[in-house]
Design a protein around this motif. Structure first.
Motif, PDB file in Angstrom:
ATOM      1  N   TYR A  31       0.881  -1.156   0.115  1.00 15.74           N
ATOM      2  CA  TYR A  31      -0.123  -0.195  -0.233  1.00 15.74           C
ATOM      3  C   TYR A  31       0.802   1.336  -0.096  1.00 15.74           C
ATOM      4  CZ  TYR A  31      -3.804  -2.856   1.062  1.00 15.74           C
ATOM      5  OH  TYR A  31      -5.334  -3.550   1.037  1.00 15.74           O
ATOM      6  N   LYS A  32       2.234   0.880   0.833  1.00 13.66           N
ATOM      7  CA  LYS A  32       2.705   1.820   0.636  1.00 13.66           C
ATOM      8  C   LYS A  32       1.919   3.080   1.411  1.00 13.66           C
ATOM      9  CE  LYS A  32       6.133   1.432  -3.241  1.00 13.66           C
ATOM     10  NZ  LYS A  32       5.476   0.218  -3.890  1.00 13.66           N
ATOM     11  N   LYS A  33       1.155   3.258   2.466  1.00 12.90           N
ATOM     12  CA  LYS A  33       0.555   3.760   3.291  1.00 12.90           C
ATOM     13  C   LYS A  33       0.817   3.574   4.486  1.00 12.90           C
ATOM     14  CE  LYS A  33      -1.934   5.942   0.237  1.00 12.90           C
ATOM     15  NZ  LYS A  33      -1.898   7.669   0.078  1.00 12.90           N
ATOM     16  N   PRO A  34       0.345   4.872   5.232  1.00 14.35           N
ATOM     17  CA  PRO A  34       0.913   4.059   6.506  1.00 14.35           C
ATOM     18  C   PRO A  34       0.339   3.222   7.833  1.00 14.35           C
ATOM     19  CG  PRO A  34       0.430   7.451   6.333  1.00 14.35           C
ATOM     20  CD  PRO A  34       0.434   5.913   5.514  1.00 14.35           C
ATOM     21  N   VAL A  91      -4.022   0.188   7.430  1.00 15.07           N
ATOM     22  CA  VAL A  91      -3.590   0.736   6.656  1.00 15.07           C
ATOM     23  C   VAL A  91      -4.350   1.952   6.537  1.00 15.07           C
ATOM     24  CG1 VAL A  91      -2.833   1.083   4.075  1.00 15.07           C
ATOM     25  CG2 VAL A  91      -2.585  -1.572   5.297  1.00 15.07           C
ATOM     26  N   ASP A  93      -5.059   6.304   4.828  1.00 16.95           N
ATOM     27  CA  ASP A  93      -4.391   7.435   3.834  1.00 16.95           C
ATOM     28  C   ASP A  93      -5.289   8.599   5.293  1.00 16.95           C
ATOM     29  OD1 ASP A  93      -4.498   8.736   2.040  1.00 16.95           O
ATOM     30  OD2 ASP A  93      -6.443   8.173   1.189  1.00 16.95           O
ATOM     31  N   SER A  95      -2.261  11.430   7.120  1.00 19.54           N
ATOM     32  CA  SER A  95      -0.973  12.604   7.307  1.00 19.54           C
ATOM     33  C   SER A  95      -0.502  10.969   8.841  1.00 19.54           C
ATOM     34  CB  SER A  95      -1.021  13.340   8.370  1.00 19.54           C
ATOM     35  OG  SER A  95      -1.588  13.956   9.462  1.00 19.54           O
ATOM     36  N   MET A 122       5.986   3.504   9.081  1.00 16.22           N
ATOM     37  CA  MET A 122       5.763   4.049   7.933  1.00 16.22           C
ATOM     38  C   MET A 122       6.454   3.710   6.954  1.00 16.22           C
ATOM     39  SD  MET A 122       4.939   7.749   9.646  1.00 16.22           S
ATOM     40  CE  MET A 122       6.856   7.567  11.116  1.00 16.22           C
TER      41      MET A 122
END
Length: 469
Positions: A31-34, A91, A93, A95, A122
């Motif tokens: 996902y390359k998300k927090p 996961v 979306d 900050s 992260m």
């Protein structure tokens, strides 16, 4: 079937840690998300149990609401329920600062929060592991405190200052107190909502609703709102008694449901006082105090993951009240009978809500609840479904409120009319209901007993649909 847990070994803990780390890397890469990983800080070899699981689910529910409040979208959620503990991978979306701050607020403010461990990871291309963990200190927050003292938790853990037995005992205390409170509040909230739905259903023949006062001169829609609000603390108390009874049954390896019912008697009388205070002396919910109070205690005696088992709950109600008709009407004579219910029992053998409860509320289980669920699943409105369920209950039970305001033949005719209307149309329209409403008002009829059971149907429905994650 309830899941079995066990004391875990060190190899199991290490394997779980490795499995978690692998899954974290996979999700971060995908996902390359927090990624927020939520686990519980549980001291001792028992890392999971029904109690721990419920505390975790409450935390997960609160976390989802926290994130919703700050408009953080959960893109993916995965939940593990293992002997080595509960784990959630979210996961998100948003900050990282927003996510971490929301998580820390729960850790710091919620009574269960000291047991929460919410790590935010992260993606970080320059890191050897491919991700980095955001610490509380990056938000200007201090580290977590020890469960038993005010020292930093890391310091006490590294130096092993406190005996494990004390940490286990404190963990259990936190869990029990918080889960008891949250569970009782949730049940009381649903019970109160059920009473509010019942009175709000419009039109309801002969009953107070949003359109008129039905056949009543001494109460209106707002009387019921006042009464329902006043009863929420009573429903919470009934739930607390149910929780205590379940804990006692587990300790002693036997249940005493009749004793649980007896424990509700005095609180029920005091709740009637609160109702009368809130309504200026008008009886709006005396029947519901009896029936909904029993239902709240029965629900609370079960783990939350079994609240959707309506038949089990109603069976508990029946076992709680076994023998109540014989007990309450023992030695009753024409001279000692004071209430309409007592006189009807002597003259006709009508047992009213006591008989319904002792039999496991057949009007609810066989007619009211199945119809409510069917109509809701078909997309019928709350008013349409509620009115139809009221008629179904009325047509399949002896409503003593109707008899008290008329006689047995009139009650039977009213039940026949309700059944006839349902036969003509499984979900009667507003015009048909309003016509029956006018007829009931003209005859001074009010099916209050059926209305109480309608509220129980809503309660059982909410227990299935208003669930933790």
């Amino acid at each position: 079937m309830q899941k079995k847990y066990h004391e875990v070994s060190l190899p199991e803990v290490l394997d779980a840690r490795e499995k978690r780390a692998l899954r974290q890397k996979e999700l971060l890469l995908q996902y390359k998300k927090p990624l927020l990983c939520f686990t519980m800080n549980i001291a001792g070899p028992v890392k999971n149990s029904p109690l721990i699981r419920q505390g975790f689910l409450y935390g997960l529910e609160d976390l989802a609401l926290q994130l919703q409040r700050v408009r953080a979208e959960i893109l993916y959620r995965e939940i593990w329920d293992e002997a080595t503990g509960n784990e959630a991978f979210l996961v998100i979306d948003a900050s990282p600062v927003t996510i971490k701050r929301s998580a820390c607020e729960l850790e710091d403010a919620d009574p269960l929060g000291r047991l929460y461990d919410m790590d935010l990871l992260m993606p970080a291309g320059d890191s050897a592991s491919g991700f980095r963990k955001m610490e509380r200190e990056e938000l200007g927050l201090s580290g977590r405190q020890c469960l038993l003292c005010k020292r930093p938790a890391k310091e006490c853990a590294s130096r092993r200052i406190h005996p494990l037995s004390e940490l286990v005992s404190r963990t259990d205390e936190i869990l029990k107190n918080a889960v008891r409170e949250r569970t009782a509040i949730r049940i009381a909230e649903l019970a109160t909502r059920s009473l509010l739905y019942e009175v709000a259903i419009t039109p309801k023949p002969g009953l107070v609703d949003r359109a008129n006062n039905g056949s009543h001169r001494d109460m209106d829609f707002y009387s019921f709102l006042n009464s329902a609000a006043a009863l929420q603390s009573y429903f919470k108390k009934c739930a607390a008694f149910g929780i205590q009874a379940a804990e006692k049954a587990e300790r002693e390896k036997r249940e005493d449901l009749p004793e649980l019912f007896r424990s509700l008697r005095l609180p029920g009388k005091l709740a009637e006082n609160q109702m009368l205070r809130a309504t200026g002396g008008v009886n709006t919910h005396r029947g519901a105090i009896f029936s909904m109070g029993i239902l709240c205690a029965a629900v609370a005696s079960l783990p939350a993951d079994r609240w959707d088992e309506s038949e089990t709950i109603l069976s508990i109600c029946a076992r709680m009240t076994k023998g109540i008709v014989a007990e309450d009407y023992r030695n009753l004579t024409v001279d000692t009978a004071k209430t309409a219910g007592q006189r009807l029992y002597l003259e006709y053998g009508i047992t009213g809500v006591r008989g319904q409860m002792e039999e496991g509320l057949p009007a609810v289980s066989a007619y009211g609840l199945p119809l409510l669920e069917k109509l809701i699943s078909e997309g019928r409105s709350t008013d349409e479904a509620g009115a139809a369920v009221l008629l179904a209950i009325l047509s399949h039970m002896t409503d003593t409120n109707l008899i008290a305001r008329s006689d047995v033949p009139t009650q039977k005719e009213a039940s026949r009319r309700a059944g006839e209307l349902l036969e003509h149309c499984p979900c009667p329209g507003r015009e048909e209901l309003e016509e029956l409403d006018r007829e009931f008002i003209q005859k001074n009829l009010s099916p209050g007993g059926s209305a109480d059971l309608l509220a129980l149907c809503w309660m059982l429905h909410f227990l299935k649909t208003d669930r933790s994650p």
